[in-house]
Each structure stands twice: as C-alpha cells, then as structure tokens.
Design a protein around this motif. Sequence first.
Motif, PDB file in Angstrom:
ATOM      1  N   ARG A 187       4.162  22.384  14.720  1.00 35.80           N
ATOM      2  CA  ARG A 187       4.930  23.051  13.749  1.00 35.80           C
ATOM      3  C   ARG A 187       5.694  21.738  13.119  1.00 35.80           C
ATOM      4  O   ARG A 187       6.218  21.868  11.936  1.00 35.80           O
ATOM      5  CB  ARG A 187       5.875  23.942  14.401  1.00 35.80           C
ATOM      6  N   SER A 188       6.067  20.648  14.122  1.00 35.71           N
ATOM      7  CA  SER A 188       6.744  19.721  13.537  1.00 35.71           C
ATOM      8  C   SER A 188       6.158  18.816  12.402  1.00 35.71           C
ATOM      9  O   SER A 188       6.512  18.365  11.416  1.00 35.71           O
ATOM     10  CB  SER A 188       7.319  18.909  14.653  1.00 35.71           C
ATOM     11  N   LEU A 189       4.704  18.619  13.016  1.00 34.73           N
ATOM     12  CA  LEU A 189       3.717  17.841  11.994  1.00 34.73           C
ATOM     13  C   LEU A 189       3.750  18.763  10.933  1.00 34.73           C
ATOM     14  O   LEU A 189       3.304  18.116   9.795  1.00 34.73           O
ATOM     15  CB  LEU A 189       2.624  17.617  12.857  1.00 34.73           C
ATOM     16  N   LEU A 190       3.586  20.004  10.935  1.00 31.15           N
ATOM     17  CA  LEU A 190       3.272  20.640   9.660  1.00 31.15           C
ATOM     18  C   LEU A 190       4.456  20.453   8.849  1.00 31.15           C
ATOM     19  O   LEU A 190       4.169  20.636   7.482  1.00 31.15           O
ATOM     20  CB  LEU A 190       2.849  22.336  10.036  1.00 31.15           C
ATOM     21  N   ALA A 191       5.711  20.692   9.301  1.00 29.93           N
ATOM     22  CA  ALA A 191       6.750  20.480   8.460  1.00 29.93           C
ATOM     23  C   ALA A 191       6.879  19.067   7.719  1.00 29.93           C
ATOM     24  O   ALA A 191       7.333  19.110   6.792  1.00 29.93           O
ATOM     25  CB  ALA A 191       8.074  20.814   9.166  1.00 29.93           C
ATOM     26  N   GLN A 192       6.350  17.975   8.446  1.00 32.83           N
ATOM     27  CA  GLN A 192       6.283  16.918   7.947  1.00 32.83           C
ATOM     28  C   GLN A 192       5.018  16.598   6.932  1.00 32.83           C
ATOM     29  O   GLN A 192       4.890  15.319   6.296  1.00 32.83           O
ATOM     30  CB  GLN A 192       6.181  16.029   9.016  1.00 32.83           C
ATOM     31  N   GLY A 193       4.366  17.530   6.808  1.00 35.59           N
ATOM     32  CA  GLY A 193       3.132  17.356   6.129  1.00 35.59           C
ATOM     33  C   GLY A 193       2.046  16.721   6.814  1.00 35.59           C
ATOM     34  O   GLY A 193       1.001  15.945   6.012  1.00 35.59           O
ATOM     35  N   ARG A 194       2.092  16.341   7.997  1.00 29.10           N
ATOM     36  CA  ARG A 194       1.124  15.683   8.795  1.00 29.10           C
ATOM     37  C   ARG A 194       0.180  16.282   9.432  1.00 29.10           C
ATOM     38  O   ARG A 194      -0.729  15.852  10.201  1.00 29.10           O
ATOM     39  CB  ARG A 194       1.732  14.498   9.771  1.00 29.10           C
ATOM     40  N   TYR A 400      -3.144  11.181  25.322  1.00 35.71           N
ATOM     41  CA  TYR A 400      -2.713   9.712  25.087  1.00 35.71           C
ATOM     42  C   TYR A 400      -3.279   9.222  23.608  1.00 35.71           C
ATOM     43  O   TYR A 400      -2.512   8.723  22.584  1.00 35.71           O
ATOM     44  CB  TYR A 400      -3.043   8.666  25.892  1.00 35.71           C
ATOM     45  N   ARG A 401      -4.577   9.606  23.583  1.00 37.00           N
ATOM     46  CA  ARG A 401      -5.345   9.586  22.215  1.00 37.00           C
ATOM     47  C   ARG A 401      -4.598  10.206  21.147  1.00 37.00           C
ATOM     48  O   ARG A 401      -4.558   9.737  19.843  1.00 37.00           O
ATOM     49  CB  ARG A 401      -6.808   9.671  22.228  1.00 37.00           C
ATOM     50  N   TYR A 402      -4.153  11.483  21.257  1.00 39.01           N
ATOM     51  CA  TYR A 402      -3.572  12.307  20.495  1.00 39.01           C
ATOM     52  C   TYR A 402      -2.237  11.707  19.875  1.00 39.01           C
ATOM     53  O   TYR A 402      -1.944  11.685  19.016  1.00 39.01           O
ATOM     54  CB  TYR A 402      -3.513  13.743  20.851  1.00 39.01           C
ATOM     55  N   GLU A 403      -1.608  11.622  20.781  1.00 36.89           N
ATOM     56  CA  GLU A 403      -0.348  10.763  20.468  1.00 36.89           C
ATOM     57  C   GLU A 403      -0.368   9.424  19.682  1.00 36.89           C
ATOM     58  O   GLU A 403       0.682   9.147  18.799  1.00 36.89           O
ATOM     59  CB  GLU A 403       0.603  10.548  21.937  1.00 36.89           C
ATOM     60  N   LYS A 404      -1.257   8.594  19.881  1.00 38.32           N
ATOM     61  CA  LYS A 404      -1.635   7.433  19.218  1.00 38.32           C
ATOM     62  C   LYS A 404      -2.417   7.889  17.781  1.00 38.32           C
ATOM     63  O   LYS A 404      -2.483   7.013  17.030  1.00 38.32           O
ATOM     64  CB  LYS A 404      -2.358   6.534  19.972  1.00 38.32           C
ATOM     65  N   GLY A 405      -2.551   9.112  17.549  1.00 38.30           N
ATOM     66  CA  GLY A 405      -3.181   9.626  16.383  1.00 38.30           C
ATOM     67  C   GLY A 405      -4.722   9.358  16.103  1.00 38.30           C
ATOM     68  O   GLY A 405      -5.017   9.623  15.304  1.00 38.30           O
ATOM     69  N   VAL A 406      -5.538   9.002  17.375  1.00 38.77           N
ATOM     70  CA  VAL A 406      -6.589   8.832  17.279  1.00 38.77           C
ATOM     71  C   VAL A 406      -7.680  10.275  17.556  1.00 38.77           C
ATOM     72  O   VAL A 406      -8.491  10.409  16.907  1.00 38.77           O
ATOM     73  CB  VAL A 406      -6.953   7.845  18.443  1.00 38.77           C
ATOM     74  N   ALA A 407      -7.200  10.952  18.455  1.00 40.41           N
ATOM     75  CA  ALA A 407      -7.744  12.334  18.784  1.00 40.41           C
ATOM     76  C   ALA A 407      -7.178  13.285  17.996  1.00 40.41           C
ATOM     77  O   ALA A 407      -5.988  13.348  17.496  1.00 40.41           O
ATOM     78  CB  ALA A 407      -7.652  12.742  20.392  1.00 40.41           C
ATOM     79  N   SER A 408      -7.869  14.625  17.801  1.00 41.19           N
ATOM     80  CA  SER A 408      -7.411  15.587  16.702  1.00 41.19           C
ATOM     81  C   SER A 408      -6.674  16.861  17.772  1.00 41.19           C
ATOM     82  O   SER A 408      -6.988  16.342  19.112  1.00 41.19           O
ATOM     83  CB  SER A 408      -8.535  16.297  16.156  1.00 41.19           C
ATOM     84  N   ARG A 409      -6.030  17.447  17.287  1.00 43.06           N
ATOM     85  CA  ARG A 409      -5.513  18.686  17.911  1.00 43.06           C
ATOM     86  C   ARG A 409      -6.437  19.403  18.642  1.00 43.06           C
ATOM     87  O   ARG A 409      -6.112  20.032  19.820  1.00 43.06           O
ATOM     88  CB  ARG A 409      -4.453  19.536  17.079  1.00 43.06           C
ATOM     89  N   LEU A 410      -7.453  19.907  17.951  1.00 44.79           N
ATOM     90  CA  LEU A 410      -8.690  20.552  18.616  1.00 44.79           C
ATOM     91  C   LEU A 410      -9.068  19.932  20.069  1.00 44.79           C
ATOM     92  O   LEU A 410      -9.367  20.553  20.979  1.00 44.79           O
ATOM     93  CB  LEU A 410      -9.682  20.565  17.673  1.00 44.79           C
ATOM     94  N   GLU A 411      -9.342  18.543  19.931  1.00 44.62           N
ATOM     95  CA  GLU A 411      -9.705  17.867  21.120  1.00 44.62           C
ATOM     96  C   GLU A 411      -8.821  18.004  22.142  1.00 44.62           C
ATOM     97  O   GLU A 411      -9.076  18.323  23.318  1.00 44.62           O
ATOM     98  CB  GLU A 411      -9.837  16.269  20.853  1.00 44.62           C
TER      99      GLU A 411
END
Length: 449
Positions: A187-194, A400-411
């Motif tokens: 929800r936070s990322l959706l609000a930021q458009g990310r 860790y990869r998701y927090e770094k923006g490498v992995a997706s939410r689905l993963e």
Amino acid sequence: MKNHIQYLKTKVLWLVILAIVPILSKAQNQQLSLQEAIEKARVYNRDLRIDSLNIAKSARETAITKGLLLPSISATGQFQRYFQRPVFFGLNSTSNSEGISYSRFGGQEITGAQVTLAQPLYNAGAKHEIQRRRLLEKQSRLFHQEREVDVVARVRQNYVQLLVLNERLKLQKESISRNQKALADSRSLLAQGRALRVDTLRAYTSVRNLEPDVLRLTYALQISQQQLSILIGNSPETQYNLTDSLRFNAADSLPTESGTFRTSLVHRPDFQILNLNKDINDKQIELYKSARLPVVSFVSQYQIQTQTNGLRYDQAGYPPVFYAGIQFAIPLFSGMQHVNKIAMGKIERQQSDLIYENAQEQLKTEVKQVLASLYETSQRIKTQQNVSETAELSYSITKYRYEKGVASRLELTDAEFALTTAKSNYLEAVFDYLSAKIELDRTMGKAEN
C-alpha cells in the motif's frame, strides 16, 4: 461529598474485581505436564473408576462363592392357633370295621423354635466354581489394565495434539503478521507510484485467506482442551498451560518386528485375557462334569416345641428334640442336561483357541504396520527439517533481494508461502511420528510415558 464517596466506592469495587479476576483466571488455567496428565487420568478418569468398581464387584462375587463351603446356621420359629384341634384317625377301631373312628388331641396353641446347622462335606461343584470365580476376578483386573493402556495412550495423543495445534496456530499468526507487513508495504509503494495495484490485491488476498485457518485452529484447540479435561476427570471448562514441548530424538532406535511381537504377546492385557479365557473354559467344563457327582453334607437341628390352651405358657411343657446326621444327594438323571452342557463347554474351549490364534495373526499385521509408520515418519521428519531450513534461508534471501529492489513482490509471496508450508509439514511429520510411537506403546501394552 456524596460524589466523592460514590467515586471511592466505585474505585474500591474495581480494585476488588481486578484482584479477583487473576485468581479466577489462575484457577481455570492450570499448569500441566504430560506426566501429571497421565497420573491424573489414572486416578480420576471415569472409565478407569468404573473398571475399578468392577474389580471390587468381582472380588465380592468370589467371596459369595466361597460361602458355598462354609456352614449355614438358621433359626426358625412358628406359632399356630387351632380353632379345631388336629384330628387323629384309627383310635379304638377294628380291622374289619368300615368306618374309621377319630379323636382330637393337642392344644389350641402350638409353638416351636428350631436351630439348624448344615455343613457341606463334599461338593466338587463348589470347589470348581470358586476356582472359576478367581479366574474371573483376575480377568477383571486385566480389563482394568487394558483400559489403563488405552486411556494413557489417548491422554498422550491428546497432549501431543494440543502441542502441535499451539505450534501451528503460532506459525499461522506469524504468517499473517508477515503478510500484513507485506500488505502495508504494498500500500505504501502503491501510494508512492512504485508498485502495481495487483501486488496490493495479492497481498490483501493472502492475508484474508489465512485468517479462517486461525479460527479453525482456535476451535480445534478448544475441543482438544475439553477432550483432555474429560480424559483426566476435570471439568470441561478447565484450561491448561502445557509445560512440555514437542520432542524428537533422531537417535532413537527402532525396535525389531520379532521383538515387538514377542513383547506384545507377553505384556498386552487383551492377549492375557484371551489366554485366561482358555482356563476359564476348562474350569467351566469341570464344573459341568462335577454336577454328576454327589453332594454330601452334615446336618443337625435342635428343636423346642410346646402346646397349650388359652395361652397358658407358664403351665406348658417344653420338650427338646435334637438330632445330627449325614445327608447326601446323588443326581441320577437330568434330561441329558449335563451331557449337553459338557459338550457346549468343549465347543467354547475350541472357540477360545481359534480366537487366540486369529488375534496372533492380526497382531503380526498390526506390528508391521506400526513399525512401518514409525520408520516412514522418522525419515519424513529428517526430510522436512531440511526443507524447512532451506525454505527459511530462501525466504531470508528473497526478502533481502526484495528490500534491495531486485526481487518482485510475487517472489517474496511465494517464498513466504513455501516457508509456512515447510514448517507446517514439519509439524505434521513430528505429530505423525509421536502418534506412531504412542501407537507402538499401545501395541506393546505399555501404560507409562
């Protein structure tokens, strides 16, 4: 002033309530270990208490049967009032007279008292019946042992089930917590458009799908708590805080099939009962045969009697009569009942042999099945333990990869689901293994933890 007094009363009332509630809560939430649960069940379980009363009942029946060899003493008395005195015929009559003369003798009131003694001297049936009753008394104790083995196994099974349900509920709440955090991030990322809206919807769906499982596990815990309370003889509303934990020792050695079979034959109460049934049938046959033999008894009686008119007992005589002798009864013919009863007893003896042989064959299959389940679950635990550790490591890396923006939410969602599934499967494997061990102890006739 009145308001101040009312305020103080209200405050005191709340203080009393706050002081009582923890006490009541503590009274209803008891600390309970597995060994304590087993000991309570042995003392307070209602089924075991019923079987204990059956043992006492059987002992009384044996004592009653022993009375067949003891003397019996009885005292009797009678009083008779004759409105017409008893008649005696044949007085002052000749042998060729057609009419028989009679006369009336005796008093109007006849009173008597007797004390009678009967002592059996020889009664083969009583001896065999006493022996049979002793075997039945032993059988009642074996039934109690069999029930105890079953109750202890059910307590252990229920206790382990409660431990697993608690762990699964804890695991489910951890999964919901992780998914709720993921939903908040989405929800936070959706609000930021990310992030995409579909990621938020997927996270929301995951949280909602997990919530019914929490309710199901909560109800299962409540039912299992009630079952445990009933097993150990407590009120169904009693709640327990279990002090033991799930234990799995990978170094446990598995027993051999032949050794388990021999141990079960010797220690299982139900097989001892089947063996005892053979002896009971033999005693029953001997009892039927003894019905053909004579019964000899010593009998004796002391009697006092008197007769009077007008209740003048002070002027009456009291002549005593005393005798002693031997009495015997010989059965000559009973309509072929003895022959048929003996034949029936032999048939029942053959049935006992076949039942025991059939139970032995079934035991072999039961032992093989229990050991196979024990071996399979022990191997499954080792596998699931490795899978759980791998899934936890995979989730940490993906997070860790998701927090770094490498992995997706689905993963990350897939990794979390795999972690929850792996831990749940491990708990299921541990539960199956401990259940198999409990069933092995039940199969071997063990009633201890």
